[in-house]
Write an enzyme that holds these catalytic residues in place. Structure first.
Site, PDB file in Angstrom:
ATOM      1  N   GLY A   1       0.841  -1.194   0.000  1.00  0.00           N
ATOM      2  CA  GLY A   1       0.000   0.000   0.000  1.00  0.00           C
ATOM      3  C   GLY A   1       0.876   1.244   0.000  1.00  0.00           C
ATOM      4  N   GLY A   2       0.318   2.345   0.498  1.00  0.00           N
ATOM      5  CA  GLY A   2       1.052   3.601   0.556  1.00  0.00           C
ATOM      6  C   GLY A   2       1.593   3.889   1.939  1.00  0.00           C
ATOM      7  N   ASP A   3       2.027   5.119   2.142  1.00  0.00           N
ATOM      8  CA  ASP A   3       2.601   5.514   3.427  1.00  0.00           C
ATOM      9  C   ASP A   3       1.601   5.403   4.563  1.00  0.00           C
ATOM     10  OD1 ASP A   3       4.935   6.032   2.103  1.00  0.00           O
ATOM     11  OD2 ASP A   3       4.708   8.207   2.077  1.00  0.00           O
TER      12      ASP A   3
ATOM     13  N   GLU B   1      -0.029   3.153   9.888  1.00  0.00           N
ATOM     14  CA  GLU B   1      -0.957   2.425  10.760  1.00  0.00           C
ATOM     15  C   GLU B   1      -0.253   1.262  11.457  1.00  0.00           C
ATOM     16  OE1 GLU B   1      -4.653   1.200   9.145  1.00  0.00           O
ATOM     17  OE2 GLU B   1      -5.116   3.137   8.214  1.00  0.00           O
TER      18      GLU B   1
END
Length: 323
Positions: free
Chosen positions: A32-34, A39
């Site tokens: 995914g992304g940053d 999280e």
């Protein structure tokens, strides 16, 4: 290997905070992304078994709207290269910082950057276009916010880092335990070099942007990939503060044009300093949100945000290009 698809915002944090670490001794890989990586970091640092959680490496396969972390630190821009780097093995240490909402005692951890002002407003507005526009939402939100640009007023206090007082990052686990309370919130007076005293510097007035960077923050999107904080390193035990003084569309336009060519630090209204700690307080009707690694932290009233570097290093799966 167990594959879990996140179902809602914050799901990765829940998974990282509850997973049995003995079932994934080799680490957690984020596809995914940053935001997903952020999280997972917050989930791990909120655990009771913090010592074990800190030893767990995090791998990243970039597949999000913004993949600045893995591009800046490991020089990886696409999923295939990321998978190859993970298969080759190795680790890269990275500093962690904490952003605390003082009044509420709420703390959020990050690996990339924290920001207030125009960029935080763009982040908030872009959420309205997430499903329709994907990564392009930042461009649309930026144009709309530029056309209706408000004035941002802040009080900023920062504790500069002098060369002779670079923090000692040995024994990071013990130091991190000393600074986290039982509920995983950073204690007041988070890491500070007592040998220098409280030599705080204060700035008050209008700021188009306040950015606190943990590495040089090179965006993965775009042709030029300019560096936000050229002097920053992901493991240097310091934070890099950029203050964009003033207001108005012309000044903001000049900043972003200069930024595309990495000339933004030469502008007379831009202040750049390495720091150990930063405190930010919005004044008047200024938006009180604070962005951390692409996630927006909302607060009521006139909150005080405190950004501090924890004397602890996380670990990313994959080797830094210089090692």
């Amino acid at each position: 290997m167990e594959v879990v698809e996140t179902a809602y915002a914050g799901h990765a944090k829940v998974l990282a905070s509850t997973v049995d670490l003995s079932t994934c001794p080799d680490g957690i890989i984020c596809v995914g992304g940053d935001g997903v990586v952020n999280e997972v970091v917050n989930g791990l640092l909120g655990r009771d078994d913090l010592k074990e959680a800190l030893q767990l490496p995090i791998g990243i396969v970039p597949a999000g709207s913004d993949n600045s972390l893995v591009w800046s630190v490991l020089g990886i821009r696409d999923p295939v290269s990321a998978a190859t780097a993970l298969a080759k093995g190795g680790f890269t240490p990275i500093d962690v910082f904490a952003v605390k909402w003082i009044q509420a005692g709420v703390t959020h951890f990050g690996l990339t950057a924290s920001y207030c002002g125009f960029v935080a407003d763009v982040l908030q507005l872009s959420e309205n276009f997430r499903l329709q526009l994907g990564p392009f939402r930042y461009v649309i939100a930026g144009i709309l916010k530029f056309l209706s640009l408000p004035q941002y007023k802040f009080e900023v206090d920062y504790l500069p880092l002098s060369p002779e007082t670079i923090p000692n990052l040995e024994s990071p686990i013990e130091k991190c335990h000393g600074q986290l309370s039982d509920d995983s919130k950073v204690k007041s007076g988070t890491y500070m070099d007592r040998s220098t005293g409280d030599n705080w510097v204060t700035r008050k007035g209008e700021f188009l942007g306040i950015l606190v960077c943990n590495h040089f923050c090179k965006p993965a999107q775009g042709l030029f990939s300019p560096l936000v904080a050229p002097k920053a390193q992901h493991d240097d035990g310091s934070l890099d503060l950029i203050l964009v003084h003033g207001s108005g569309r012309l000044r903001l336009f000049c900043f972003f044009v200069a930024y595309q060519f990495c000339w933004h630090l030469l502008l007379p209204f831009v202040e750049y300093v390495k720091v150990k700690q930063v405190k930010v307080r919005p004044v008047g009707s200024t938006h009180s949100g604070c962005g951390v690694d692409g996630e927006l932290l909302q607060a009521e009233g006139q909150p005080e945000w405190q950004c501090s570097l924890l004397p602890v290093q996380g670990r990313l799966l994959g080797r830094h290009p210089r090692t």
